[in-house]
Write a protein that holds these residues in place. Structure first.
Motif, PDB file in Angstrom:
ATOM      1  N   UNK A 283       6.358   9.050 -26.890  1.00 58.92           N
ATOM      2  CA  UNK A 283       5.285   9.162 -27.881  1.00 58.92           C
ATOM      3  C   UNK A 283       4.841   7.785 -28.368  1.00 58.92           C
ATOM      4  N   UNK A 284       5.805   6.896 -28.566  1.00 58.08           N
ATOM      5  CA  UNK A 284       5.470   5.539 -29.014  1.00 58.08           C
ATOM      6  C   UNK A 284       4.671   4.796 -27.949  1.00 58.08           C
ATOM      7  N   UNK A 285       5.040   4.985 -26.698  1.00 59.13           N
ATOM      8  CA  UNK A 285       4.321   4.305 -25.614  1.00 59.13           C
ATOM      9  C   UNK A 285       2.896   4.836 -25.496  1.00 59.13           C
ATOM     10  N   UNK A 286       2.717   6.145 -25.598  1.00 61.69           N
ATOM     11  CA  UNK A 286       1.360   6.702 -25.536  1.00 61.69           C
ATOM     12  C   UNK A 286       0.507   6.159 -26.680  1.00 61.69           C
ATOM     13  N   UNK A 287       1.063   6.103 -27.878  1.00 59.79           N
ATOM     14  CA  UNK A 287       0.325   5.543 -29.015  1.00 59.79           C
ATOM     15  C   UNK A 287      -0.045   4.086 -28.757  1.00 59.79           C
ATOM     16  N   UNK A 288       0.907   3.319 -28.228  1.00 57.51           N
ATOM     17  CA  UNK A 288       0.649   1.907 -27.926  1.00 57.51           C
ATOM     18  C   UNK A 288      -0.444   1.761 -26.874  1.00 57.51           C
ATOM     19  N   UNK A 289      -0.378   2.560 -25.810  1.00 58.19           N
ATOM     20  CA  UNK A 289      -1.355   2.459 -24.728  1.00 58.19           C
ATOM     21  C   UNK A 289      -2.754   2.814 -25.221  1.00 58.19           C
ATOM     22  N   UNK A 290      -2.841   3.829 -26.066  1.00 56.58           N
ATOM     23  CA  UNK A 290      -4.129   4.227 -26.621  1.00 56.58           C
ATOM     24  C   UNK A 290      -4.720   3.101 -27.465  1.00 56.58           C
ATOM     25  N   UNK A 291      -3.878   2.421 -28.233  1.00 58.05           N
ATOM     26  CA  UNK A 291      -4.356   1.291 -29.047  1.00 58.05           C
ATOM     27  C   UNK A 291      -4.733   0.104 -28.172  1.00 58.05           C
ATOM     28  N   UNK A 292      -3.945  -0.160 -27.134  1.00 54.20           N
ATOM     29  CA  UNK A 292      -4.258  -1.289 -26.250  1.00 54.20           C
ATOM     30  C   UNK A 292      -5.619  -1.128 -25.589  1.00 54.20           C
TER      31      UNK A 292
ATOM     32  N   UNK B  99     -13.231  -6.080 -37.540  1.00 53.84           N
ATOM     33  CA  UNK B  99     -12.445  -6.599 -38.663  1.00 53.84           C
ATOM     34  C   UNK B  99     -11.621  -5.500 -39.334  1.00 53.84           C
ATOM     35  N   UNK B 100     -12.217  -4.331 -39.474  1.00 56.86           N
ATOM     36  CA  UNK B 100     -11.557  -3.247 -40.213  1.00 56.86           C
ATOM     37  C   UNK B 100     -10.482  -2.533 -39.396  1.00 56.86           C
ATOM     38  N   UNK B 101     -10.608  -2.535 -38.080  1.00 55.95           N
ATOM     39  CA  UNK B 101      -9.686  -1.739 -37.263  1.00 55.95           C
ATOM     40  C   UNK B 101      -9.091  -2.505 -36.089  1.00 55.95           C
ATOM     41  N   UNK B 102      -9.935  -3.015 -35.209  1.00 52.83           N
ATOM     42  CA  UNK B 102      -9.448  -3.527 -33.922  1.00 52.83           C
ATOM     43  C   UNK B 102      -8.503  -4.715 -34.086  1.00 52.83           C
ATOM     44  N   UNK B 103      -8.833  -5.643 -34.991  1.00 48.82           N
ATOM     45  CA  UNK B 103      -7.996  -6.834 -35.152  1.00 48.82           C
ATOM     46  C   UNK B 103      -6.660  -6.543 -35.834  1.00 48.82           C
ATOM     47  N   UNK B 104      -6.482  -5.339 -36.331  1.00 47.31           N
ATOM     48  CA  UNK B 104      -5.213  -4.969 -36.974  1.00 47.31           C
ATOM     49  C   UNK B 104      -4.246  -4.290 -36.011  1.00 47.31           C
ATOM     50  N   UNK B 105      -4.727  -3.955 -34.825  1.00 52.00           N
ATOM     51  CA  UNK B 105      -3.925  -3.138 -33.920  1.00 52.00           C
ATOM     52  C   UNK B 105      -2.681  -3.852 -33.394  1.00 52.00           C
ATOM     53  N   UNK B 106      -2.761  -5.154 -33.181  1.00 52.29           N
ATOM     54  CA  UNK B 106      -1.614  -5.855 -32.592  1.00 52.29           C
ATOM     55  C   UNK B 106      -0.376  -5.778 -33.479  1.00 52.29           C
ATOM     56  N   UNK B 107      -0.564  -5.563 -34.754  1.00 52.11           N
ATOM     57  CA  UNK B 107       0.563  -5.552 -35.686  1.00 52.11           C
ATOM     58  C   UNK B 107       1.199  -4.179 -35.844  1.00 52.11           C
ATOM     59  N   UNK B 108       0.688  -3.181 -35.148  1.00 57.92           N
ATOM     60  CA  UNK B 108       1.252  -1.838 -35.296  1.00 57.92           C
ATOM     61  C   UNK B 108       1.684  -1.252 -33.956  1.00 57.92           C
ATOM     62  N   UNK B 109       2.026  -2.109 -33.012  1.00 54.22           N
ATOM     63  CA  UNK B 109       2.588  -1.656 -31.747  1.00 54.22           C
ATOM     64  C   UNK B 109       4.064  -1.315 -31.939  1.00 54.22           C
ATOM     65  N   UNK B 110       4.531  -0.321 -31.210  1.00 48.40           N
ATOM     66  CA  UNK B 110       5.918   0.108 -31.331  1.00 48.40           C
ATOM     67  C   UNK B 110       6.855  -0.597 -30.338  1.00 48.40           C
TER      68      UNK B 110
END
Length: 206
Positions: A126-135, A165-176
């Motif tokens: 589940x963590x990998x799927x979430x990470x891949x979707x964000x990537x 600014x509101x979403x995409x640039x924050x994604x790197x900090x929430x990878x599992x």
């Protein structure tokens, strides 16, 4: 989806290819969340899953099925495509006689793939799927998808940059996973450089 690159079990590729055919029928058109997005998420999942030691069959099925209800959400027919997609996946996999424990593992990954909503992912898959979707929302592909979405919804360049600014640039900090964090760093750097460049061009500096 080149399954033999990732999964060598004799039965898994046939199951996964059958599932791919099932899932593709839900997508009548391409776009930001078309089936090409599903294929990229699948490839990311297989890469990360190998590095992290995940169950690749469960992960592959979850990746292929994770957005089957996205067109329904876009059409206003369901409120949460993750919850509805999990329901569709459960029914489909049970119809094949897939082991119940594995069914629920796939279902949980689909339910938990949206980072902005509960439930949170509990399993590695589940963590990998979430990470891949964000990537897939980052880097060159992510930039293309933002502007595809803007074109689909009549959003201008300034509004698109606000979305970064509101979403995409924050994604790197929430990878599992560590593998996804490493991939996210490079995609994040590329995105930042693009934003800096386009802002300069908007100001007429280049």
């Amino acid at each position: 989806m080149k399954l033999d690159k990732f999964i060598t079990d004799e039965e898994s590729p046939r199951l996964i290819e059958r599932t791919r055919e099932f899932a593709e029928h839900f997508f009548e058109r391409e776009g930001t969340h078309g089936f090409s997005h599903v294929e990229r998420v699948f490839n990311l999942c297989m890469h990360i899953g190998r590095e992290e030691g995940a169950d690749l069959e469960i992960l592959a099925l979850a990746a292929i099925l994770h957005d089957v209800a996205r067109p329904l959400e876009s059409a206003g027919k369901v409120e949460d495509h993750a919850a509805e997609g999990a329901r569709i996946a459960r029914h489909y996999l049970r119809s094949l006689g897939y082991p119940e424990e594995k069914v629920e593992a796939v279902v949980h990954a689909i339910e938990a793939h949206r980072f902005s909503r509960d439930p949170k992912p509990r399993t590695l898959e589940a963590k990998i799927l979430s990470d891949a979707d964000k990537l897939d929302a980052m880097g060159a592909i992510g930039i293309a998808r933002v502007f595809m979405y803007s074109g689909e919804h009549g959003r201008d360049i300034d509004a698109s940059l606000e979305h970064f600014e509101e979403k995409i640039l924050k994604l790197k900090d929430i990878m599992y996973t560590e593998t996804a964090r490493n991939m996210a760093e490079e995609r994040h750097r590329f995105t930042v450089k693009f934003i800096e460049r386009i802002r300069r061009e908007i100001e007429g500096e280049i």
